[in-house]
Scaffold this motif. Sequence first.
Motif, short mmCIF file in Angstrom:
data_model
loop_
_atom_site.label_atom_id
_atom_site.label_comp_id
_atom_site.label_asym_id
_atom_site.label_seq_id
_atom_site.Cartn_x
_atom_site.Cartn_y
_atom_site.Cartn_z
N VAL A 56 -34.21 24.22 -28.23
CA VAL A 56 -33.59 23.89 -29.51
C VAL A 56 -33.10 25.15 -30.21
CG1 VAL A 56 -34.00 23.00 -31.83
CG2 VAL A 56 -34.82 21.73 -29.85
N LYS A 57 -33.95 26.20 -30.17
CA LYS A 57 -33.57 27.46 -30.81
C LYS A 57 -32.36 28.10 -30.13
CE LYS A 57 -38.19 28.58 -32.57
NZ LYS A 57 -39.32 29.53 -32.48
N VAL A 58 -32.37 28.05 -28.79
CA VAL A 58 -31.23 28.61 -28.04
C VAL A 58 -29.96 27.84 -28.36
CG1 VAL A 58 -30.28 28.95 -25.73
CG2 VAL A 58 -32.65 29.55 -26.19
N SER A 59 -30.05 26.49 -28.40
CA SER A 59 -28.87 25.68 -28.69
C SER A 59 -28.34 25.97 -30.09
CB SER A 59 -29.23 24.19 -28.57
OG SER A 59 -29.63 23.89 -27.26
N ALA A 60 -29.25 26.09 -31.05
CA ALA A 60 -28.84 26.39 -32.42
C ALA A 60 -28.17 27.75 -32.49
CB ALA A 60 -30.05 26.34 -33.36
N LEU A 61 -28.72 28.72 -31.77
CA LEU A 61 -28.13 30.06 -31.75
C LEU A 61 -26.74 30.03 -31.12
CD1 LEU A 61 -28.40 33.09 -32.24
CD2 LEU A 61 -29.53 33.29 -30.01
N THR A 62 -26.63 29.27 -30.04
CA THR A 62 -25.33 29.16 -29.36
C THR A 62 -24.29 28.56 -30.28
OG1 THR A 62 -26.43 28.89 -27.24
CG2 THR A 62 -24.12 28.21 -27.36
N ILE A 63 -24.68 27.47 -30.96
CA ILE A 63 -23.75 26.82 -31.88
C ILE A 63 -23.35 27.78 -33.00
CG2 ILE A 63 -23.55 24.98 -33.61
CD1 ILE A 63 -25.35 23.28 -31.79
N ALA A 64 -24.34 28.53 -33.51
CA ALA A 64 -24.04 29.48 -34.59
C ALA A 64 -23.08 30.56 -34.13
CB ALA A 64 -25.35 30.11 -35.10
N LEU A 65 -23.32 31.05 -32.87
CA LEU A 65 -22.43 32.08 -32.34
C LEU A 65 -21.02 31.53 -32.13
CD1 LEU A 65 -24.79 33.79 -29.74
CD2 LEU A 65 -23.91 34.80 -31.85
N LEU A 66 -20.93 30.31 -31.59
CA LEU A 66 -19.62 29.70 -31.38
C LEU A 66 -18.90 29.48 -32.71
CD1 LEU A 66 -20.44 27.06 -28.61
CD2 LEU A 66 -19.05 29.13 -28.36
N THR A 67 -19.67 29.05 -33.72
CA THR A 67 -19.08 28.83 -35.04
C THR A 67 -18.56 30.14 -35.61
OG1 THR A 67 -20.58 26.99 -35.45
CG2 THR A 67 -19.51 27.96 -37.37
N THR A 68 -19.34 31.21 -35.40
CA THR A 68 -18.92 32.52 -35.90
C THR A 68 -17.65 32.99 -35.21
OG1 THR A 68 -21.20 33.11 -36.37
CG2 THR A 68 -19.62 34.92 -36.22
N VAL A 69 -17.63 32.81 -33.86
CA VAL A 69 -16.45 33.21 -33.10
C VAL A 69 -15.23 32.42 -33.55
CG1 VAL A 69 -15.40 33.21 -30.81
CG2 VAL A 69 -17.75 33.97 -31.09
N VAL A 70 -15.40 31.09 -33.72
CA VAL A 70 -14.29 30.26 -34.17
C VAL A 70 -13.81 30.70 -35.54
CG1 VAL A 70 -13.65 27.92 -34.90
CG2 VAL A 70 -14.93 28.26 -32.78
N SER A 71 -14.76 31.03 -36.42
CA SER A 71 -14.39 31.47 -37.77
C SER A 71 -13.61 32.77 -37.72
CB SER A 71 -15.66 31.65 -38.63
OG SER A 71 -16.34 30.42 -38.77
N ILE A 72 -14.06 33.70 -36.86
CA ILE A 72 -13.36 34.98 -36.76
C ILE A 72 -11.96 34.78 -36.21
CG2 ILE A 72 -13.34 37.20 -35.55
CD1 ILE A 72 -16.41 37.15 -35.66
N VAL A 73 -11.86 33.96 -35.15
CA VAL A 73 -10.54 33.70 -34.56
C VAL A 73 -9.64 33.01 -35.57
CG1 VAL A 73 -9.31 32.42 -32.78
CG2 VAL A 73 -11.43 33.64 -32.20
N SER A 74 -10.19 32.03 -36.29
CA SER A 74 -9.40 31.30 -37.28
C SER A 74 -8.88 32.25 -38.36
CB SER A 74 -10.23 30.19 -37.92
OG SER A 74 -10.59 29.23 -36.96
N ALA A 75 -9.76 33.14 -38.81
CA ALA A 75 -9.35 34.11 -39.84
C ALA A 75 -8.24 35.02 -39.32
CB ALA A 75 -10.55 34.93 -40.29
N GLN A 76 -8.36 35.42 -38.06
CA GLN A 76 -7.34 36.29 -37.47
C GLN A 76 -6.00 35.57 -37.36
OE1 GLN A 76 -9.21 37.39 -33.78
NE2 GLN A 76 -10.19 39.21 -34.65
N VAL A 77 -6.04 34.30 -36.95
CA VAL A 77 -4.80 33.52 -36.85
C VAL A 77 -4.15 33.37 -38.21
CG1 VAL A 77 -3.84 31.25 -36.31
CG2 VAL A 77 -5.52 32.28 -34.78
N LEU A 78 -4.96 33.03 -39.22
CA LEU A 78 -4.43 32.85 -40.57
C LEU A 78 -3.86 34.16 -41.10
CD1 LEU A 78 -4.19 30.47 -42.49
CD2 LEU A 78 -6.31 31.20 -43.59
N ASP A 79 -4.56 35.26 -40.86
CA ASP A 79 -4.05 36.57 -41.29
C ASP A 79 -2.74 36.89 -40.60
OD1 ASP A 79 -6.17 36.94 -42.97
OD2 ASP A 79 -7.31 38.21 -41.58
N ASP A 80 -2.64 36.52 -39.32
CA ASP A 80 -1.41 36.80 -38.57
C ASP A 80 -0.23 36.01 -39.14
OD1 ASP A 80 -0.02 38.01 -36.29
OD2 ASP A 80 0.11 35.95 -35.55
N ILE A 81 -0.47 34.74 -39.46
CA ILE A 81 0.60 33.93 -40.05
C ILE A 81 1.05 34.50 -41.38
CG2 ILE A 81 1.14 31.67 -41.04
CD1 ILE A 81 -0.71 30.42 -38.95
#
Length: 794
Positions: free
Chosen positions: A8-33
């Motif tokens: 459960v802890k590993v899954s939660a960590l994975t989800i958190a990391l994926l969410t962080t990566v998605v947030s960073i990528v999203s911010a980069q895309v928005l900044d690029d636009i």
Amino acid sequence: MKKNNYLVKVSALTIALLTTVVSIVSAQVLDDIQSKFNNYAQNTLQEKLYVHTDKDFYLAGELLWFKIYDINAADNKPLDAAKVAYAEILDRDNNPILQAKIAMDNGSGNGSFYLPVSAVSGSYKIRAYTNWMKNFSADKYFEKNITLVNSLKEIALQTKEPTPEYDVQFFPEGGSLVNGLTGKVAYRVVGNDGKGVDFTGAIVNKTNDTIARFKPHQFGMGTFMLKPDASNTYRAVLKFKGNKTITAPLPPIAVSGYVMQLTDNGAELKITVNSSAANNSSVYLVAHTRQNIAVAKTLTLINGEASFLIDKNQLGEGISHITLFNNEKQPVCERLYSKHSGQKLTIEAATDKPEYTSRKKVAVSILTKNTIEPTDMSVAVYRLDSLENSNPESIYTYTWLTSELRGNIESPDYYLNAGDNEALDNLMLTHGWSKYNWDDILQAKEIAFKYLPEYNGHIITGKVTDPKTSAPVANERVLLTIPGKRVQLYNSQTDAAGNFLINTKDLVGQNEIVVQSRLEQDTLLKIQISNPYSEKFSSNKVPAFSLQKDLYNSLFTHSVSMQVQNLYSGEKIKQQYIPNIDTTSTFNGLQKVYLLDNYTRFTTMEEVLREYIHEVLVSKQKDQFRFRVLNNDYYMGSNQPLVLFDGIPVYNFNKIIAADPLKVRKLEVVPHKYYRGDDVEYGVLSFTTYKGDLGGVEIDPHALVMDYEGLQLKRTFFSPVYETQLQVSDHLPDFRTLLYWSPNVTTDANGKAAFSFYTSDQTGKYMGVVQCISADGKAGSQVFGFEVKGGVTP
């Protein structure tokens, strides 16, 4: 149990990391636009032109007066960028019947068109743009519909309304109908005259089941909701007055895609996005107002849905473009939203009396209230009858509304003054297709503009080609001259594509220009001058022309007035003059002048040059005469001088030697280097004949010689004065229906302006229209009225 906790802890960590990566990528895309949009906006200055015409209805044989305002689209302030604006009157097929180049200064200019008696009665449009605006869509040009009637030719007056024809259009909110996704669909239905019509409508499917019913809210526009099924087909059935029924297809249905729906919740906007895209896909929302990004947000689709909230205070004044991008930075939806909190210039305008008799003085006072900046105004006063529009469009409405939209807009002032939010949003949905090309913006290519801004004066462009191969000729030196009393010289050099451009200064009126290559031998190279007027046209349609029979009396009165004015005051009305320009010598006093009658008259030009023009050395090499100019007792190398004959360059000096000196009145010599732009002339010889006809000297037969219209000559509005009883008693008829026109009324430090004029012999109701914009970007319009009656003024 511990193992499960670990997982459960590993899954939660994975989800958190994926969410962080998605947030960073999203911010980069928005900044690029945002970055690419800002870069595009900074490098693509957007102009708006507004043209105030003295009225909307004209007869052939009249003058159409106009004032052009140049405005920065980013802040609506006057823009002193272009020194030239292009004005045209086009027929319904976009054929120009009149064209003019108008001198601009400090963001404004003015001119006039004499409407020819050969013109055909019909609906026309006047349009205006700058050279820089030609780089963008023709939908950004100013356009206004006018009516022109030739009363000197037979006119077909209709006794009844023509058979109605209807134009039906549908506009899904956001841009598309998508299979299985509920969306709002706006519609617009207009008749022959381009005005909205009333009707009842229904959407039916392929089995004739009614899916939706609708009725327009205002001006033939409204909306309905629809959840389309791609396996079905839909059509609209519209029923009009008189039981006329027509059917129209709906736009095609996309198998997948995005829809957006805007809901106005008062203090904020809710943008609901629905999509057939996979869950956890990112979507990006960007809202920009007048080239400034106001809002930029990103969300993740959950069950194919996301909802953005926008605080209205974040949006700028005017119309905002709200664009949705998918996770690949592709624009997938767009719609417009209008916000107005009041940037209108408050104006008071009134006459000193409500009524006058004929040939009496009318004094008008104007006061601007909510600006301390000087205000540039134009004013027209004309007689109201059934032919004239009593509700003219204002510069305020154009600046904040019409200029941001596409297509003809019926009663545009209604949307900003009536408080009808539903009608305003319907307008955004039906006229709000974006003028921004997001492909150009997001690709971030280096922007190469074909048309340069005319900061100093009119730019003449052309091309040099080889006539045998039609291939462009690069690096060819070109000289353009304008002969006459005020000789003008301009030089250029072709680029790799054979194109050249020449910046002119104070080029006014009708001129003859001579363009040729700078070669001693006559050349076969082909030189072409480009059409300076835009060859792109907007999608706006000119409404159909019709005149009802009940307008006959007004038309007859107007026609008689026009003919009487042209008969008795035609010369004063149409007279043109050259504006104040620099008329000093071409050489600015740097030349030495030889009047040949003051010297011994020789029979050959060679003797003239050798005997008493000591600044010139004449030599001959292989049957070719050559000249060199002496500068302070030193010859300037072997370089040949520029030689002009009646202002036209001649590079084959044998032709000069062969000229008859008895036909030459004077010779001007510039005995030193003469700089013109990037070119250096090693001295100048300028011959002037008595008749200005070249005295038999032939120019290069392949030189381009053509008539070329410069900036339009000015006209002064003619208005008689009746200060004395003798002037009042003058038997010369005064049938003016346009009593006053001025493009240059300016307020003082207290916001006040005043002017006066005299009434004519025409009784009736008159209306004055004031259009203006202040230095701080506040636009305003005001009307005032009075009546002219018979009898004695109290």
